[in-house]
Design a protein around this motif. Structure first.
Motif, PDB file in Angstrom:
ATOM      1  N   SER A 153       0.849  -1.186   0.000  1.00 51.72           N
ATOM      2  CA  SER A 153       0.000   0.000   0.000  1.00 51.72           C
ATOM      3  C   SER A 153       0.886   1.237   0.000  1.00 51.72           C
ATOM      4  O   SER A 153       2.091   1.163   0.252  1.00 51.72           O
ATOM      5  CB  SER A 153      -0.926   0.007   1.226  1.00 51.72           C
ATOM      6  N   ILE A 154       0.280   2.374  -0.292  1.00 55.45           N
ATOM      7  CA  ILE A 154       1.007   3.634  -0.356  1.00 55.45           C
ATOM      8  C   ILE A 154       0.884   4.342   0.988  1.00 55.45           C
ATOM      9  O   ILE A 154      -0.212   4.473   1.534  1.00 55.45           O
ATOM     10  CB  ILE A 154       0.460   4.519  -1.486  1.00 55.45           C
ATOM     11  N   GLY A 155       1.989   4.771   1.522  1.00 57.19           N
ATOM     12  CA  GLY A 155       1.994   5.436   2.821  1.00 57.19           C
ATOM     13  C   GLY A 155       2.657   6.797   2.760  1.00 57.19           C
ATOM     14  O   GLY A 155       3.272   7.179   1.759  1.00 57.19           O
ATOM     15  N   LEU A 156       2.536   7.524   3.837  1.00 52.20           N
ATOM     16  CA  LEU A 156       3.127   8.854   3.962  1.00 52.20           C
ATOM     17  C   LEU A 156       3.639   9.014   5.384  1.00 52.20           C
ATOM     18  O   LEU A 156       2.952   8.653   6.339  1.00 52.20           O
ATOM     19  CB  LEU A 156       2.075   9.921   3.637  1.00 52.20           C
ATOM     20  N   ILE A 157       4.846   9.541   5.516  1.00 54.87           N
ATOM     21  CA  ILE A 157       5.383   9.870   6.836  1.00 54.87           C
ATOM     22  C   ILE A 157       5.565  11.376   6.896  1.00 54.87           C
ATOM     23  O   ILE A 157       6.226  11.971   6.041  1.00 54.87           O
ATOM     24  CB  ILE A 157       6.737   9.176   7.101  1.00 54.87           C
ATOM     25  N   ASN A 158       4.934  12.006   7.900  1.00 57.23           N
ATOM     26  CA  ASN A 158       5.086  13.451   8.058  1.00 57.23           C
ATOM     27  C   ASN A 158       6.135  13.745   9.134  1.00 57.23           C
ATOM     28  O   ASN A 158       6.542  12.854   9.872  1.00 57.23           O
ATOM     29  CB  ASN A 158       3.725  14.081   8.381  1.00 57.23           C
ATOM     30  N   PRO A 159       6.577  14.980   9.242  1.00 58.95           N
ATOM     31  CA  PRO A 159       7.663  15.288  10.183  1.00 58.95           C
ATOM     32  C   PRO A 159       7.244  15.384  11.642  1.00 58.95           C
ATOM     33  O   PRO A 159       8.087  15.637  12.500  1.00 58.95           O
ATOM     34  CB  PRO A 159       8.174  16.644   9.677  1.00 58.95           C
ATOM     35  N   GLY A 160       5.980  15.195  11.929  1.00 58.58           N
ATOM     36  CA  GLY A 160       5.523  15.339  13.308  1.00 58.58           C
ATOM     37  C   GLY A 160       5.246  16.801  13.644  1.00 58.58           C
ATOM     38  O   GLY A 160       5.717  17.714  12.965  1.00 58.58           O
ATOM     39  N   GLU A 161       4.476  17.019  14.673  1.00 56.54           N
ATOM     40  CA  GLU A 161       4.060  18.381  15.022  1.00 56.54           C
ATOM     41  C   GLU A 161       5.244  19.252  15.417  1.00 56.54           C
ATOM     42  O   GLU A 161       5.325  20.427  15.038  1.00 56.54           O
ATOM     43  CB  GLU A 161       3.024  18.338  16.142  1.00 56.54           C
ATOM     44  N   ALA A 162       6.177  18.666  16.175  1.00 59.83           N
ATOM     45  CA  ALA A 162       7.349  19.454  16.589  1.00 59.83           C
ATOM     46  C   ALA A 162       8.226  19.774  15.393  1.00 59.83           C
ATOM     47  O   ALA A 162       8.773  20.878  15.282  1.00 59.83           O
ATOM     48  CB  ALA A 162       8.135  18.705  17.651  1.00 59.83           C
ATOM     49  N   GLY A 163       8.397  18.804  14.481  1.00 61.46           N
ATOM     50  CA  GLY A 163       9.171  19.062  13.276  1.00 61.46           C
ATOM     51  C   GLY A 163       8.519  20.130  12.419  1.00 61.46           C
ATOM     52  O   GLY A 163       9.187  20.999  11.849  1.00 61.46           O
ATOM     53  N   TRP A 164       7.191  20.093  12.357  1.00 58.73           N
ATOM     54  CA  TRP A 164       6.450  21.092  11.593  1.00 58.73           C
ATOM     55  C   TRP A 164       6.656  22.479  12.206  1.00 58.73           C
ATOM     56  O   TRP A 164       6.896  23.466  11.500  1.00 58.73           O
ATOM     57  CB  TRP A 164       4.967  20.728  11.583  1.00 58.73           C
ATOM     58  N   ALA A 165       6.575  22.546  13.529  1.00 63.52           N
ATOM     59  CA  ALA A 165       6.756  23.830  14.213  1.00 63.52           C
ATOM     60  C   ALA A 165       8.162  24.374  14.001  1.00 63.52           C
ATOM     61  O   ALA A 165       8.376  25.598  13.997  1.00 63.52           O
ATOM     62  CB  ALA A 165       6.479  23.665  15.707  1.00 63.52           C
ATOM     63  N   ALA A 166       9.140  23.471  13.799  1.00 66.02           N
ATOM     64  CA  ALA A 166      10.519  23.891  13.567  1.00 66.02           C
ATOM     65  C   ALA A 166      10.765  24.277  12.119  1.00 66.02           C
ATOM     66  O   ALA A 166      11.887  24.655  11.763  1.00 66.02           O
ATOM     67  CB  ALA A 166      11.463  22.769  13.975  1.00 66.02           C
TER      68      ALA A 166
END
Length: 349
Positions: A153-166
């Motif tokens: 299946s196709i997945g996605l990994i995001n940077p996380g909330e703290a990574g996003w805030a940075a």
């Protein structure tokens, strides 16, 4: 003529609408909802959770690490922590959980949604991004040979909330092997080098949860069905995609022979009151190169779903906690009609 008079076990090929994917995901709505919570992942650290954590998605905590920040198409990633906080790059020849097909830098897209100080996207928005950005990226990565009904299946990994805030705005799209309930299973080798058929190994028992197939379990534990054979349709049909009718015609004979060999007795399936069924391949799967399907045995119930079976069908079993009662023998000279095709289809199909 004697062969025609032999009792025939309950054999139910799936209806045309009940493809390989549909067969495994009997309660599609419930199961697909579970899968959706796992194909969009982030990082969770000691900072705690957020409102989406209850949906099963890790989206808060530690700033994305070096492995995430440098991962690009062709890299393979793995982790052991539930929150993926120990994510690391590994050799794709070794066991891993995620093969990156693209890194998408949202900061390059116009608009305030991705700008500095923007709100961390919701699970729903990340799911939309997976479908919009990762699905076509995976097709390009595999030169169009992706089986949407296959094992990956196709997945996605995001940077996380703290990574996003940075300020991290890069997503990693990738391929993963999800179980029926959405848990990630290990992959070894690159997806492009593998058969994508969603066919379990012979002897695997698929667990059960409220009548719905779940993840593989030991056959001594309650399960929905047991895989008795893997059939490669490519040998019988070397040309284009065979029709469902042609697949069923071949698989009824082949699966019947193979289940009798697996159980060691042509009467065992009938005496254990089990149903033999198999999967079908559709055009998208065939185009991607998938050729393998399973022959399986279980106990389907009225209205859809499965009874709970304990024990391998090679030995003594319990069905919903009770030993099966063999049906009465067929009077000599009479034969049982072959059941009409059509396992219970998915709701709305």
């Amino acid at each position: 003529m004697a062969e025609d008079n032999k009792p025939k076990p309950d054999r139910r090929p799936p209806s045309a609408g009940l493809t390989r994917r549909a067969l495994v995901l009997v309660a599609a709505g419930a199961v697909l909802a579970a899968i959706a919570t796992f194909v969009v992942a982030g990082f969770q650290g000691a900072d705690g959770g957020d409102d989406s954590a209850g949906a099963g998605v890790s989206t808060t905590g530690a700033v994305a690490g070096e492995a995430f920040g440098t991962a690009t198409a062709g890299d393979c990633l793995s982790w052991s922590a539930l929150d993926a906080s120990d994510l690391a790059k590994v050799d794709c020849a070794e066991t891993h959980l995620f093969e990156v097909v693209a890194d998408i830098d949202l900061s390059l897209y116009p608009g305030t949604e991705w700008g500095p100080g923007s709100r961390f996207p919701s699970v729903t928005r990340f799911t939309e991004l997976r479908d919009e950005q990762c699905a076509p990226a995976a097709m390009d990565y595999l030169d169009g040979r992706f089986d949407p009904h296959g094992k990956f299946s196709i997945g996605l990994i995001n940077p996380g909330e703290a990574g996003w805030a940075a300020g991290e705005r890069t997503l990693r799209c990738g391929l993963q092997f999800s179980s029926t309930t959405g848990n990630l299973l290990p992959i070894k080798g690159r997806v492009a080098d593998q058969d994508q058929s969603r066919a379990w190994d012979v002897g695997v028992c698929i667990g059960i949860n409220n009548g719905v197939p779940a993840d593989p379990v030991e056959c001594s534990k309650p399960h929905a069905f047991e895989v008795v054979a893997v059939v490669d349709l490519g040998g019988q049909f070397p040309g284009g995609l065979p029709s469902i009718e042609d697949q069923d015609g071949y698989l009824e004979e082949t699966c019947t022979r193979l289940v009798n060999e697996y159980l060691g007795d042509p009467e065992a399936l009938r005496n254990k009151t089990l149903t033999l069924f198999w999967d079908n391949l559709d055009y998208d799967s065939w185009l991607a190169g998938s050729r393998k399907v399973n022959c399986s045995i279980g106990k389907q119930v009225e209205g859809g779903g499965f009874s709970s079976i304990t024990g391998s069908a090679k030995g003594d079993i319990l069905i919903d906690g009770q030993p099966p009662v063999p049906p009465p023998p067929v009077p000599e000279g009479r034969s049982l009609p072959t059941p009409l095709p059509g396992a219970v289809p998915l709701p709305g199909s």
